[in-house]
Design a protein around this motif. Structure first.
Motif, PDB file in Angstrom:
ATOM      1  N   ILE A 113       0.843  -1.200   0.000  1.00  0.00           N
ATOM      2  CA  ILE A 113       0.000   0.000   0.000  1.00  0.00           C
ATOM      3  C   ILE A 113       0.877   1.249   0.000  1.00  0.00           C
ATOM      4  N   LYS A 114       1.900   1.252   0.847  1.00  0.00           N
ATOM      5  CA  LYS A 114       2.796   2.407   0.937  1.00  0.00           C
ATOM      6  C   LYS A 114       3.520   2.645  -0.389  1.00  0.00           C
ATOM      7  N   THR A 115       3.870   1.569  -1.078  1.00  0.00           N
ATOM      8  CA  THR A 115       4.572   1.678  -2.354  1.00  0.00           C
ATOM      9  C   THR A 115       3.643   2.149  -3.467  1.00  0.00           C
ATOM     10  N   VAL A 116       2.427   1.613  -3.511  1.00  0.00           N
ATOM     11  CA  VAL A 116       1.505   1.864  -4.616  1.00  0.00           C
ATOM     12  C   VAL A 116       0.737   3.178  -4.464  1.00  0.00           C
ATOM     13  N   ARG A 117       0.442   3.591  -3.260  1.00  0.00           N
ATOM     14  CA  ARG A 117      -0.410   4.774  -3.039  1.00  0.00           C
ATOM     15  C   ARG A 117       0.067   6.023  -3.786  1.00  0.00           C
ATOM     16  N   PRO A 118       1.355   6.364  -3.770  1.00  0.00           N
ATOM     17  CA  PRO A 118       1.774   7.554  -4.524  1.00  0.00           C
ATOM     18  C   PRO A 118       1.486   7.442  -6.026  1.00  0.00           C
ATOM     19  N   TYR A 119       1.609   6.255  -6.585  1.00  0.00           N
ATOM     20  CA  TYR A 119       1.295   6.058  -8.004  1.00  0.00           C
ATOM     21  C   TYR A 119      -0.203   6.187  -8.262  1.00  0.00           C
ATOM     22  N   MET A 120      -1.000   5.703  -7.321  1.00  0.00           N
ATOM     23  CA  MET A 120      -2.445   5.870  -7.449  1.00  0.00           C
ATOM     24  C   MET A 120      -2.804   7.352  -7.448  1.00  0.00           C
ATOM     25  N   GLU A 121      -2.199   8.097  -6.563  1.00  0.00           N
ATOM     26  CA  GLU A 121      -2.477   9.534  -6.485  1.00  0.00           C
ATOM     27  C   GLU A 121      -2.021  10.255  -7.752  1.00  0.00           C
ATOM     28  N   LEU A 122      -0.865   9.860  -8.275  1.00  0.00           N
ATOM     29  CA  LEU A 122      -0.376  10.464  -9.514  1.00  0.00           C
ATOM     30  C   LEU A 122      -1.321  10.164 -10.672  1.00  0.00           C
ATOM     31  N   LEU A 123      -1.699   8.901 -10.816  1.00  0.00           N
ATOM     32  CA  LEU A 123      -2.638   8.538 -11.883  1.00  0.00           C
ATOM     33  C   LEU A 123      -3.964   9.272 -11.721  1.00  0.00           C
ATOM     34  N   PHE A 124      -4.458   9.335 -10.493  1.00  0.00           N
ATOM     35  CA  PHE A 124      -5.724  10.022 -10.278  1.00  0.00           C
ATOM     36  C   PHE A 124      -5.615  11.496 -10.644  1.00  0.00           C
ATOM     37  N   SER A 125      -4.479  12.121 -10.370  1.00  0.00           N
ATOM     38  CA  SER A 125      -4.325  13.541 -10.705  1.00  0.00           C
ATOM     39  C   SER A 125      -4.468  13.768 -12.208  1.00  0.00           C
ATOM     40  N   ILE A 126      -4.179  12.753 -12.996  1.00  0.00           N
ATOM     41  CA  ILE A 126      -4.301  12.854 -14.453  1.00  0.00           C
ATOM     42  C   ILE A 126      -5.760  12.715 -14.902  1.00  0.00           C
ATOM     43  N   VAL A 127      -6.515  11.854 -14.224  1.00  0.00           N
ATOM     44  CA  VAL A 127      -7.904  11.578 -14.651  1.00  0.00           C
ATOM     45  C   VAL A 127      -8.951  12.245 -13.769  1.00  0.00           C
ATOM     46  N   GLU A 128      -8.514  13.020 -12.789  1.00  0.00           N
ATOM     47  CA  GLU A 128      -9.450  13.669 -11.868  1.00  0.00           C
ATOM     48  C   GLU A 128     -10.537  14.438 -12.619  1.00  0.00           C
ATOM     49  N   GLY A 129     -11.770  14.241 -12.188  1.00  0.00           N
ATOM     50  CA  GLY A 129     -12.894  14.925 -12.803  1.00  0.00           C
ATOM     51  C   GLY A 129     -13.491  14.198 -13.992  1.00  0.00           C
ATOM     52  N   SER A 130     -12.938  13.049 -14.338  1.00  0.00           N
ATOM     53  CA  SER A 130     -13.412  12.328 -15.524  1.00  0.00           C
ATOM     54  C   SER A 130     -14.257  11.105 -15.183  1.00  0.00           C
ATOM     55  N   GLY A 131     -14.562  10.920 -13.899  1.00  0.00           N
ATOM     56  CA  GLY A 131     -15.432   9.812 -13.516  1.00  0.00           C
ATOM     57  C   GLY A 131     -14.710   8.497 -13.294  1.00  0.00           C
ATOM     58  N   PHE A 132     -13.433   8.552 -12.992  1.00  0.00           N
ATOM     59  CA  PHE A 132     -12.659   7.330 -12.769  1.00  0.00           C
ATOM     60  C   PHE A 132     -12.298   7.183 -11.307  1.00  0.00           C
ATOM     61  N   TYR A 133     -11.995   5.962 -10.937  1.00  0.00           N
ATOM     62  CA  TYR A 133     -11.404   5.691  -9.634  1.00  0.00           C
ATOM     63  C   TYR A 133     -10.375   4.600  -9.797  1.00  0.00           C
ATOM     64  N   LEU A 134      -9.494   4.510  -8.828  1.00  0.00           N
ATOM     65  CA  LEU A 134      -8.438   3.507  -8.821  1.00  0.00           C
ATOM     66  C   LEU A 134      -8.569   2.704  -7.538  1.00  0.00           C
ATOM     67  N   MET A 135      -8.371   1.395  -7.660  1.00  0.00           N
ATOM     68  CA  MET A 135      -8.457   0.505  -6.516  1.00  0.00           C
ATOM     69  C   MET A 135      -7.205  -0.335  -6.424  1.00  0.00           C
ATOM     70  N   LEU A 136      -6.820  -0.634  -5.218  1.00  0.00           N
ATOM     71  CA  LEU A 136      -5.757  -1.592  -4.958  1.00  0.00           C
ATOM     72  C   LEU A 136      -6.397  -2.739  -4.196  1.00  0.00           C
ATOM     73  N   CYS A 137      -6.238  -3.937  -4.739  1.00  0.00           N
ATOM     74  CA  CYS A 137      -6.805  -5.131  -4.104  1.00  0.00           C
ATOM     75  C   CYS A 137      -5.711  -6.145  -3.847  1.00  0.00           C
ATOM     76  N   ASP A 138      -5.974  -7.047  -2.923  1.00  0.00           N
ATOM     77  CA  ASP A 138      -5.013  -8.118  -2.682  1.00  0.00           C
ATOM     78  C   ASP A 138      -5.298  -9.288  -3.617  1.00  0.00           C
ATOM     79  N   GLN A 139      -4.520 -10.340  -3.475  1.00  0.00           N
ATOM     80  CA  GLN A 139      -4.620 -11.497  -4.374  1.00  0.00           C
ATOM     81  C   GLN A 139      -5.947 -12.244  -4.248  1.00  0.00           C
ATOM     82  N   ASP A 140      -6.712 -11.969  -3.205  1.00  0.00           N
ATOM     83  CA  ASP A 140      -8.015 -12.613  -3.028  1.00  0.00           C
ATOM     84  C   ASP A 140      -9.179 -11.724  -3.455  1.00  0.00           C
ATOM     85  N   GLY A 141      -8.873 -10.502  -3.910  1.00  0.00           N
ATOM     86  CA  GLY A 141      -9.907  -9.590  -4.382  1.00  0.00           C
ATOM     87  C   GLY A 141     -10.431  -8.620  -3.345  1.00  0.00           C
ATOM     88  N   TYR A 142      -9.799  -8.553  -2.177  1.00  0.00           N
ATOM     89  CA  TYR A 142     -10.243  -7.611  -1.153  1.00  0.00           C
ATOM     90  C   TYR A 142      -9.683  -6.224  -1.436  1.00  0.00           C
TER      91      TYR A 142
END
Length: 151
Positions: free
Chosen positions: A72-101
């Motif tokens: 989570i600590k590693t991926v979160r900054p990339y999620m925020e960066l990606l979101f800053s690119i698509v913000e306002g366009s109706g997208f969201y980003l999710m991080l899930c574990d290998q079981d789908g949680y």
């Protein structure tokens, strides 16, 4: 810019209506990954008219977050960066574990709220096909490869 294909969506919706009614239909126009996911979801007895997911109790969510804190600590900054690119366009980003949680999510607030309301999309929710039917996370896990799904 990708143009939305309304004719394809109409055809796909017609196919879905036939599929859930167990009617014969020519599904050859569809991506085979989607049709196979529909079939797996049927085998899992996912009701297409019922919101269904497993949401972990708070103690189990804390355990999952702790077990995955480095990811989570590693991926979160990339999620925020990606979101800053698509913000306002109706997208969201999710991080899930290998079981789908769901471990983390970010996106437009209205989309996040709609996801909570319509799909029980919250941290701790299970998005595997067995619980949620055809969806990007569950189908990705089933196929063991990336996939984009839209509706």
């Amino acid at each position: 810019m990708v143009q939305f294909d309304y004719d394809y969506m109409e055809k796909l919706n017609a196919a879905w209506e036939r599929f859930i009614e167990y009617e014969d239909y020519d599904y050859s126009f569809m991506r085979p990954e989607i049709l196979e996911s529909w079939k797996r979801s049927r085998e899992y007895k996912v009701d297409p008219f019922e919101r269904k997911t497993e949401i972990l109790p708070q103690d189990d969510i804390r355990e999952k977050l702790e077990a995955n804190k480095m990811m989570i600590k590693t991926v979160r900054p990339y999620m925020e960066l990606l979101f800053s690119i698509v913000e306002g366009s109706g997208f969201y980003l999710m991080l899930c574990d290998q079981d789908g949680y769901v471990l983390d999510l970010t996106g437009d607030k209205d989309i996040i709220e709609r996801g909570k309301r319509d799909s029980l999309l919250v941290v701790g929710a299970n998005r595997s096909e067995a619980f949620a039917g055809t969806n990007a996370i569950g189908t990705c896990l089933a196929l063991k490869k990336p996939i984009q799904i839209w509706n």
